[in-house]
Write a protein that holds these residues in place. Sequence first.
Motif, PDB file in Angstrom:
ATOM      1  N   ARG A 157      24.998  51.813  53.377  1.00 20.40           N
ATOM      2  CA  ARG A 157      23.925  51.730  54.370  1.00 20.40           C
ATOM      3  C   ARG A 157      24.273  50.772  55.516  1.00 20.40           C
ATOM      4  O   ARG A 157      23.452  50.530  56.391  1.00 20.40           O
ATOM      5  CB  ARG A 157      22.625  51.255  53.701  1.00 20.40           C
ATOM      6  N   SER A 158      25.475  50.226  55.495  1.00 24.11           N
ATOM      7  CA  SER A 158      25.855  49.264  56.528  1.00 24.11           C
ATOM      8  C   SER A 158      26.084  49.969  57.862  1.00 24.11           C
ATOM      9  O   SER A 158      26.666  51.060  57.904  1.00 24.11           O
ATOM     10  CB  SER A 158      27.135  48.515  56.126  1.00 24.11           C
ATOM     11  N   PRO A 159      25.678  49.362  58.963  1.00 17.32           N
ATOM     12  CA  PRO A 159      25.937  49.957  60.274  1.00 17.32           C
ATOM     13  C   PRO A 159      27.391  49.754  60.686  1.00 17.32           C
ATOM     14  O   PRO A 159      28.081  48.878  60.177  1.00 17.32           O
ATOM     15  CB  PRO A 159      24.995  49.185  61.202  1.00 17.32           C
ATOM     16  N   TRP A 160      27.832  50.573  61.616  1.00 20.59           N
ATOM     17  CA  TRP A 160      29.176  50.430  62.155  1.00 20.59           C
ATOM     18  C   TRP A 160      29.196  49.273  63.145  1.00 20.59           C
ATOM     19  O   TRP A 160      28.347  49.171  64.016  1.00 20.59           O
ATOM     20  CB  TRP A 160      29.607  51.718  62.846  1.00 20.59           C
ATOM     21  N   THR A 161      30.165  48.363  62.986  1.00 19.11           N
ATOM     22  CA  THR A 161      30.274  47.199  63.866  1.00 19.11           C
ATOM     23  C   THR A 161      31.589  47.261  64.636  1.00 19.11           C
ATOM     24  O   THR A 161      32.362  48.214  64.497  1.00 19.11           O
ATOM     25  CB  THR A 161      30.229  45.898  63.044  1.00 19.11           C
ATOM     26  N   ALA A 162      31.830  46.234  65.443  1.00 16.72           N
ATOM     27  CA  ALA A 162      33.084  46.172  66.202  1.00 16.72           C
ATOM     28  C   ALA A 162      34.289  46.116  65.270  1.00 16.72           C
ATOM     29  O   ALA A 162      35.380  46.558  65.626  1.00 16.72           O
ATOM     30  CB  ALA A 162      33.080  44.967  67.136  1.00 16.72           C
TER      31      ALA A 162
END
Length: 528
Positions: free
Chosen positions: A106-111
């Motif tokens: 469920r983690s969002p995509w980050t840099a």
Amino acid sequence: MATSTRAPSPQILEKEKEPPQVEISLGGPASLSLGRPAGHLSVISKLCYSIGGFPNQAASSAAAFYLQLFLLDVARIPAAQASLVLFLGKLLGAAADPAAGFIISRSPWTALGRLTPWILGCAPFLALTYFFLWFLPAIGRLRGLWYGAFYGLFQALSTLLQVAYSALTMFLTQDQQERDSATAYRMTMEMAGTLTGATVHGLIVAGAHKAPRCLEANLTDPLLSVASSISPHTSQLYMIAAGVIAGTYPLCTALLALGTREEDDLYILEQQRVSFFQGLGQTLQHQPYQKLVASFLFISVAVQVQQSYLVLFCTHAASLHSHVQSLVLLVLVAAVLSTPFWEWFLQRVGKKAAAYGIGAMVPSALLLAAAPTVPVAYTMAFVSGTSIAVASLLPWSMLPDIVDDFRLHKLPLKGLETIFYSSYVFFTKLSGAGALGISTLSLEFAGYEPGSCKQSDKVVITLKVLIGAVPTSMVLIGLGILSVYPITEQRRQETAHRLDVLRREVPVSGNPSPSVAQGAATALTTGP
């Protein structure tokens, strides 16, 4: 039997002929890298990726070979408490697997991507937890509680890092050969970590475990007989060893973050999501995954039991105390050196065929238990190391194939990759927890005396069973299940080809709609 007669549209055929387009955005992953073939990973990227697995393996190796000895003969906690510490620690680690899979999926995509932030975040806490696991507190009878708490925390954090790190393979590249190559780099470095962890830890604490002089001691007094075998600086030696290994966590994870870049699979759908339990149910219903998990449940138990009791067996059931360090070193050196060979073998011959290399553990284990002489011990150590190498390499090489197979035959949804990896680690750790807990408890029933330089005949027989009969039966059951594993080399190659065709149909800037993706997968699966 009815088959689909629908031919691919001219537009799709044209797209297949076009070279892949490159689009790089600062806000998200790049589908391809400029200046190199599609899906290609540089040697530097593979090395940086592989070094990220070094700390966990170094720490786990030191714990596998020496933690039980530390709990029984240094911390001097009863065997029943040591059994409970090992069982609860593994159990908490296993329970953390589905939680890790749920949270990470469920983690969002980050840099930095989706998985790298979790790896970096866990590293400093793991370093501290591992250090205090080897600390000798002055709390007497509550030491069992201390070690149970820190071992459980270490296992949980280690699981969170390992799930993210293992699933990272799927996001480095979409090319199966490059994934296998990255997995080989990773397994070689993890074997090097296993070798380094056990060797460094063993060399540092060697002064704390001098050979017991049973013939000169009063054998009726176990505490008196072992007094000369534990040095006054035992606690400091163990803390130094723990500090050296703990320091590798922040260093190696930083190198991983600097040298790798996650890329998203444009074929996988972002628009539709399923709950964690729905995703878990779908993955557990996938037949190849069932066979893989079931087989390596037993094989991993065999490896864990043999590693955990090798030192105790050599110390108390055979006259090999002076050879312990050399035997452990030979096991790990053989594992490291044979890993490239097994990677070459599984690519040339096939992964199922390579699995039978694990069977070499059977005669060596039985021979060591029956005739624990020096030549037999060293032969067993070498053969066991080569078997451990293929047992460690194969499941992580097979899991990406299973995920791709699942993507082709079911809806390709985002987030399910971590569920595959986390649930696999969950089941293997759960089986390991039960096996190690029960086996350590069997020493208590046999009358094991913590700190004694000579154990009873019942303890000796129990150790022989644990080092010989238990690994043998587990390996044979695991190989029997693996013989019906359905993904052959032909099926794996067909799956890779079909997914490549589907990815070419997807514009680089976006994802396919669920209906288009499912229709394409159905059309390709049913054939012309």
